[in-house]
Design an enzyme around this catalytic site. Structure first.
Site, PDB file in Angstrom:
ATOM      1  N   ASP A  41      10.632  11.795   2.239  1.00 39.69           N
ATOM      2  CA  ASP A  41      10.239  10.546   2.875  1.00 39.69           C
ATOM      3  C   ASP A  41      11.203  10.114   3.977  1.00 39.69           C
ATOM      4  O   ASP A  41      12.304  10.654   4.117  1.00 39.69           O
ATOM      5  CB  ASP A  41      10.153   9.437   1.824  1.00 39.69           C
ATOM      6  CG  ASP A  41       8.890   9.530   0.985  1.00 39.69           C
ATOM      7  OD1 ASP A  41       7.968  10.248   1.383  1.00 39.69           O
ATOM      8  OD2 ASP A  41       8.840   8.859  -0.074  1.00 39.69           O
ATOM      9  N   LYS A  63       6.720   7.629   5.798  1.00 37.16           N
ATOM     10  CA  LYS A  63       5.886   6.525   6.239  1.00 37.16           C
ATOM     11  C   LYS A  63       6.790   5.367   6.641  1.00 37.16           C
ATOM     12  O   LYS A  63       7.692   4.981   5.917  1.00 37.16           O
ATOM     13  CB  LYS A  63       4.924   6.081   5.123  1.00 37.16           C
ATOM     14  CG  LYS A  63       3.931   7.152   4.704  1.00 37.16           C
ATOM     15  CD  LYS A  63       2.858   6.601   3.788  1.00 37.16           C
ATOM     16  CE  LYS A  63       3.351   6.358   2.387  1.00 37.16           C
ATOM     17  NZ  LYS A  63       3.568   7.611   1.640  1.00 37.16           N
ATOM     18  N   MET A 176      10.521  -4.526   1.466  1.00 34.80           N
ATOM     19  CA  MET A 176       9.570  -4.390   2.577  1.00 34.80           C
ATOM     20  C   MET A 176       9.020  -5.747   3.005  1.00 34.80           C
ATOM     21  O   MET A 176       7.834  -5.898   3.283  1.00 34.80           O
ATOM     22  CB  MET A 176       8.415  -3.453   2.171  1.00 34.80           C
ATOM     23  CG  MET A 176       8.869  -2.082   1.734  1.00 34.80           C
ATOM     24  SD  MET A 176       7.570  -1.080   0.954  1.00 34.80           S
ATOM     25  CE  MET A 176       7.349  -1.968  -0.596  1.00 34.80           C
TER      26      MET A 176
END
Length: 256
Positions: A41, A63, A176
């Protein structure tokens, strides 16, 4: 070297930790040492790829906000396809695979396709970054629990859980959620908690780490002043005042 066709297909989800390569587990390193393919990742420290066999295939599947190298469905399909063609696939994920890492979905997909799979826990940024800053998520007489909440749901809105958490005395860690900071502070201010301590940690555990300390009333300005950007973790609660620089920064803010 073992022939590819004789390699047994399997998938191992490995938590790489919050960024510092030294924070991966010994068991995670052992899995990397036997990997035929590593799907890694965006938040994974690429120094960890040095622990794989030299013939191992490395595939970036990271991502980021507004940019995905591959969709989650594509990643799931790649895991299974590489396991069948190459053998041992290590799915190397930032933090812990099961803390907003979609590890559960990947295990389900592997099971659906009859590929043996296992998970190796990782050090989650939800816990580690507070600890590295000297902020205890729980502290006797101050905080009896902590919540870990996503900054936004799949619909792009603040989670209902955040509204509920703001009514408690729990420490809250938001992952996030930097682009929702104004909304988050507004939620707490409406609960009469404008003076509640907050920390925002960017690139935690890494050399370029940045930390903004403030209260619900001041943190947005502090984040802007320090040019804090994603990836960042938001830590909310009275325990943030335990940070060694919290009192000094608040004094300086008032003086300004």
């Amino acid at each position: 070297m073992i022939e590819r066709m004789n390699r047994y297909p399997k998938i191992t989800l490995v938590g790489a930790g919050p960024g510092d390569a030294d924070l991966i587990s010994l068991k995670g390193l052992k899995a990397l040492a036997t990997a035929d393919v590593v799907l890694y990742d965006a938040l994974v420290n690429e120094a960890l790829l040095e622990y794989t066999p030299k013939e191992a295939v490395h595939v970036f599947v990271g991502k980021r906000a507004n940019h995905h190298a591959y969709s989650q469905q594509q990643i799931n399909e790649m895991m299974v396809a590489y396991a069948r063609s190459h053998g041992h696939v290590v799915r190397l994920k930032g933090g812990d695979p099961f803390v907003f890492g979609r590890g559960g979905e990947e295990l389900d997909f592997a099971a659906k396709h009859h590929i043996p799979a296992a998970a190796i826990p990782g050090v989650s940024s939800a816990i580690a970054l507070a600890g590295l800053q000297g902020i205890p998520l729980t502290y006797r007489g101050i905080s009896e629990s902590f919540w870990v909440i996503t900054g936004a749901t799949t619909a792009g809105v603040v989670s209902d859980d955040l509204y509920a958490a703001a009514k408690t005395n729990a420490t809250v860690v938001v992952l996030m959620g930097l682009n929702k900071l104004a909304e988050i502070t507004g939620i707490y201010q409406r609960e009469g908690k404008g003076g509640l301590p907050v920390a925002v940690v960017q690139n935690g555990s890494l050399p370029d780490e940045k930390v903004a300390l403030g209260t619900m009333d001041t943190i947005s300005a502090r984040v802007k002043q320090l040019q804090i950007a994603a990836p960042a973790v938001i830590i909310i609660g009275d325990v943030v005042a335990k940070h060694e620089h919290f009192a000094v920064q608040q004094h300086n803010s008032i003086a300004v």
